[in-house]
Write an enzyme that holds these catalytic residues in place. Structure first.
Site, PDB file in Angstrom:
ATOM      1  N   ASP A  63       7.529  21.566  15.789  1.00  0.00           N
ATOM      2  CA  ASP A  63       8.437  22.059  16.815  1.00  0.00           C
ATOM      3  C   ASP A  63       8.986  23.410  16.359  1.00  0.00           C
ATOM      4  O   ASP A  63       9.179  23.642  15.168  1.00  0.00           O
ATOM      5  CB  ASP A  63       9.574  21.055  17.013  1.00  0.00           C
ATOM      6  N   CYS A  81       6.308 -14.396 -10.114  1.00  0.00           N
ATOM      7  CA  CYS A  81       7.649 -14.931  -9.880  1.00  0.00           C
ATOM      8  C   CYS A  81       8.149 -14.499  -8.504  1.00  0.00           C
ATOM      9  O   CYS A  81       8.710 -15.306  -7.742  1.00  0.00           O
ATOM     10  CB  CYS A  81       8.618 -14.430 -10.951  1.00  0.00           C
ATOM     11  N   CYS A  90       7.642 -11.337 -13.527  1.00  0.00           N
ATOM     12  CA  CYS A  90       6.373 -10.753 -13.094  1.00  0.00           C
ATOM     13  C   CYS A  90       6.254 -10.891 -11.585  1.00  0.00           C
ATOM     14  O   CYS A  90       7.100 -11.516 -10.938  1.00  0.00           O
ATOM     15  CB  CYS A  90       5.179 -11.438 -13.782  1.00  0.00           C
TER      16      CYS A  90
END
Length: 742
Positions: free
Chosen positions: A434, A19, A16
């Site tokens: 551009d 952890c 999880c």
């Protein structure tokens, strides 16, 4: 100042986000180490500015109770992950096989026979002890370090249900023959009540959680497949041409500048420029587009793409980590390993979530026991709170969506540099574009050459070509591609957005924008030059002036072509509520002509690189969120200044480095796709977080008030994780705008 090195360390055994946070904290205690651990990608991105070695990093992860795959260990990350996934799969199927009769015997009274409860006990023991061991192991390791995770909640829930049931079985009278259990109400054959058994809870919860984790691991491996498949396409060998002889060599011994051969049907060994031969090249693995690209001498090719029908001789321009394929993979892995700002909210919630839930469970037990004196009801409500509150979905909400979204982008030729980009994309309301190489193809052709009296066209092209071959601007490349007599060039200087200056045959040569070149001469503007510039301007042609010393000697007029998809891309931008603005260094007539052809209303022409930066800042000062799309060195500063920078990968390395998103497909549609994908990924993340929060907000009170059985709580908790993963996997079906409109 010590050099900072970056290391990506695969981590095994996380269950999880708590952890991940624990490992992250442990790594960050090492001197000079800054770590970010990602649960979804199962990796730790570590920046080391001191003398800490990889071995020490691995040791720190192991001291935290987990494992890490060290480079050179002989075990690949893929092997370790597959091994872990297979272990989860085995635990699931064994537990599932044992849990089916446990649930049926416990929940269906007609299946119950004399002594059935002892059979259920015998089948539940291997599930609780062996099947759920991964949760127990993580719980013990984390408790040893004074932390609690979702595994703590699972272990407590299983232990409570199993412990209560064992007490009832051995000492509470539920072990007697003739005992039956109807919907949680224990009863003897003589009508005397006995404590209820909850073996089905202890058996079913591990099965639900193991199923969810197995599904998660499969989803994560599938989501990472895009990057793994890109990396796996890198070849091991190349056919190099040395002294006219073809030799088969290891790719890692190929040198930049060497020529190698690519036969029809083969993958191109590495990035390079075609020296001889013509062919079609399939670039689908990088761009997502199935239409092959025609290449000829002078064309650039990318390593790992497929040569379809012609023999090519290629000069290597990049090998190893320098190749576009390696750079894309590195960028995507970095993006997946990072954390989006929105993830920090989930991390903060998760940090206090488990202790809060433990407190709620204790309060629930106390409140029920005091109000009803029913220890059994108090117990079931508290266990339901522990099980329903596991924050799996909350922890997966952001990283799994980020994993799928960036992986899908990589397959489509959209490389997102970092997770912060996702949040920036939703706010963009103006995009500066551009012109050359972005809206137009950037493939400029010389249309006409005007010369001063007594100066030939060949002389003008030779002087201009010799100087321009050192420049990266598309106009310069078009002039340098012409046939001309090569001459020696000294003291070359580039002036981005303006032109270039060099010494040729002892004379100063200026090549570039007419106004800039004129400013560097002292002579009056010659009549022929005025006529030539007026004619080129009326025709919407780009202009490059050439001066020798103080005398204007030539004007080269060039024309670019629009990309077929530019008009449709502009229309799509407007549908996203993004206002397009054309930004160009060309004169106003050329820029306005291009803008009118694609449907852009606002044009900023005759702009220098610092002018592009000023245009970005001006709109930012108005409270607008600005995206900038470009491909050249003269765009780099504006790309960096913009809130969101998108660079065409065919452009300069400086522009790509300054951008937030790299577009491998040199097509304005890819810029629109990048915005759409980023916004779609962010929407999925928000949806995941909403349902994860809503699930816990709604379910915890239901469990606390006794309206949810522990077994149903386990099923609902597992379903929430599966829902988040499945919702994120929808991003795999994201389709390019070019395919939607075709």
């Amino acid at each position: 100042m010590s050099k900072v090195s970056e290391i990506d360390l695969p981590v095994i055994g996380m269950t999880c986000t708590a952890c991940a946070r624990h490992i992250e904290n442990r790594l960050n205690t090492l001197p000079g180490v800054t770590a970010s651990v990602n649960y979804a990608t199962e990796s730790a991105h570590v920046e080391v500015s001191g003398e800490v070695s990889v071995k020490e990093l691995v040791q720190a992860v192991r001291e935290a109770g987990y494992d890490a795959v060290s480079p050179g260990s002989g075990v690949s990350f893929e092997e370790a992950i597959v091994r872990e996934a297979n272990s989860t799969k085995l635990h699931f199927w064994v537990s599932f096989a044992c849990a089916i009769p446990v649930v049926l015997l416990s929940m269906v009274p007609t299946f119950q026979f004399n002594g059935w409860q002892w059979v259920v006990f015998a089948l539940t023991v291997p599930i609780v002890v062996w099947g759920a061991w991964p949760f127990h192991r993580a719980t013990f390791l984390n408790l040893r370090h004074g932390t609690a995770t979702m595994d703590t909640l699972i272990t407590l829930g299983i232990a409570a249900a199993f412990g209560w049931s064992c007490w009832a079985l051995f000492w509470g009278g539920a072990g007697a023959l003739g005992y039956s259990d109807t919907h949680g109400m224990g009863e003897m054959s003589d009508g005397i009540s006995a404590p209820a058994l909850y073996f089905e809870v202890a058996a079913a919860v591990p099965v639900f959680v193991l199923a969810g984790r197995w599904f998660e691991s499969r989803a994560k491996r599938r989501s990472s497949a895009a990057i793994r498949s890109l990396v796996s396409l890198q070849l091991a060998e190349a056919t190099v041409l040395r002294e006219g002889v073809e030799l088969q060599i290891a790719l890692d011994t190929l040198l930049v500048g060497e020529h190698f051969i690519v036969r029809p049907g083969e993958r191109i060994a590495t990035d390079g420029v075609v020296v001889s031969g013509m062919s079609s090249v399939d670039e689908a693995l990088l761009t997502g587009e199935s239409v092959p690209v025609q290449v000829k001498p002078g064309s650039t090719v990318v390593g790992a793409t497929v040569n379809l029908d012609g023999r090519l001789e290629v000069r290597a321009t990049g090998v190893g980590a320098q190749t576009k394929l390696a750079q894309i993979a590195e960028l995507v892995v970095a993006a997946q390993s990072g954390k989006a700002p929105i993830q920090r909210l989930a991390d903060r919630v998760s940090a206090v979530f488990v202790p809060t839930v433990l407190g709620i469970a204790i309060i629930t037990w106390i409140a029920w026991f005091i109000s009803t004196q029913d220890s059994q009801k108090a117990f079931t409500s508290a266990v339901a709170v522990l099980i329903i509150a596991c924050p799996c979905a909350l922890g997966l909400a952001t990283p799994i969506a980020l994993l799928v979204g960036t992986g899908r982008g990589a397959r489509m030729g959209i490389v997102i540099r970092g997770p912060e980009t996702l949040e920036l994309s939703r706010h963009v309301n103006v995009m500066l574009l551009d012109k050359t190489g972005t809206i137009t193809t950037g493939k400029v052709n010389v249309r006409q050459v005007s010369c001063a009296p007594n100066v030939s066209e060949a002389e003008v092209l030779s002087i201009a070509g010799c100087v321009e071959r050192f420049s990266e601007h598309p106009l310069a490349r078009a002039i340098a591609a012409m046939d001309y007599e090569v001459c020696t060039v000294d003291e070359f200087s580039n002036f981005p957005g303006l032109g270039a200056q060099a010494t040729v045959a002892g004379q100063r040569i200026s090549v570039g924008r007419p106004s800039w070149v004129l400013a560097r001469t002292v002579a009056a503007v010659p009549p022929w030059f005025s006529v030539a510039t007026q004619s080129a301007g009326e025709g919407g042609l780009a202009q490059v002036a050439i001066a020798r010393g103080d005398q204007m000697i030539g004007l080269i007029a060039l024309a670019d072509t629009l990309r077929d998809t530019s008009a449709g891309a502009i229309k799509a931008l407007r549908s996203l509520n993004v206002t397009p603005v054309l930004l160009s260094g060309d004169n106003a007539k050329v820029a306005e002509l291009v803008a009118s052809q694609v449907g852009i209303d606002e044009v900023i022409a005759d702009v220098r690189p610092e002018g592009k930066v000023a245009a970005v800042r001006e709109r930012q000062a108005q409270g607008l969120v600005v995206a900038m799309v470009g491909d050249g060195i003269n765009d780099a500063a504006a790309l960096a200044q913009a809130d969101l920078g998108l660079a065409m990968s065919a452009g300069s390395d400086v522009a790509i480095e300054a951008s937030d998103i790299t577009l491998v497909r040199n097509d304005l549609v890819a810029a629109v796709d990048a915005l759409r994908l980023s916004r779609s990924t962010l929407r999925v993340i928000k949806g995941n977080l909403f349902w994860a929060f809503a699930y816990n907000v709604a379910m915890i009170p239901l469990a606390a008030f006794g309206l949810l059985s522990p077994m149903l709580a386990g099923a609902a908790m597992a379903f929430s994780s599966v829902f988040v993963v499945a919702n994120s996997l929808r991003l795999r079906r994201f389709t390019s705008l070019s395919r939607v409109t075709s």
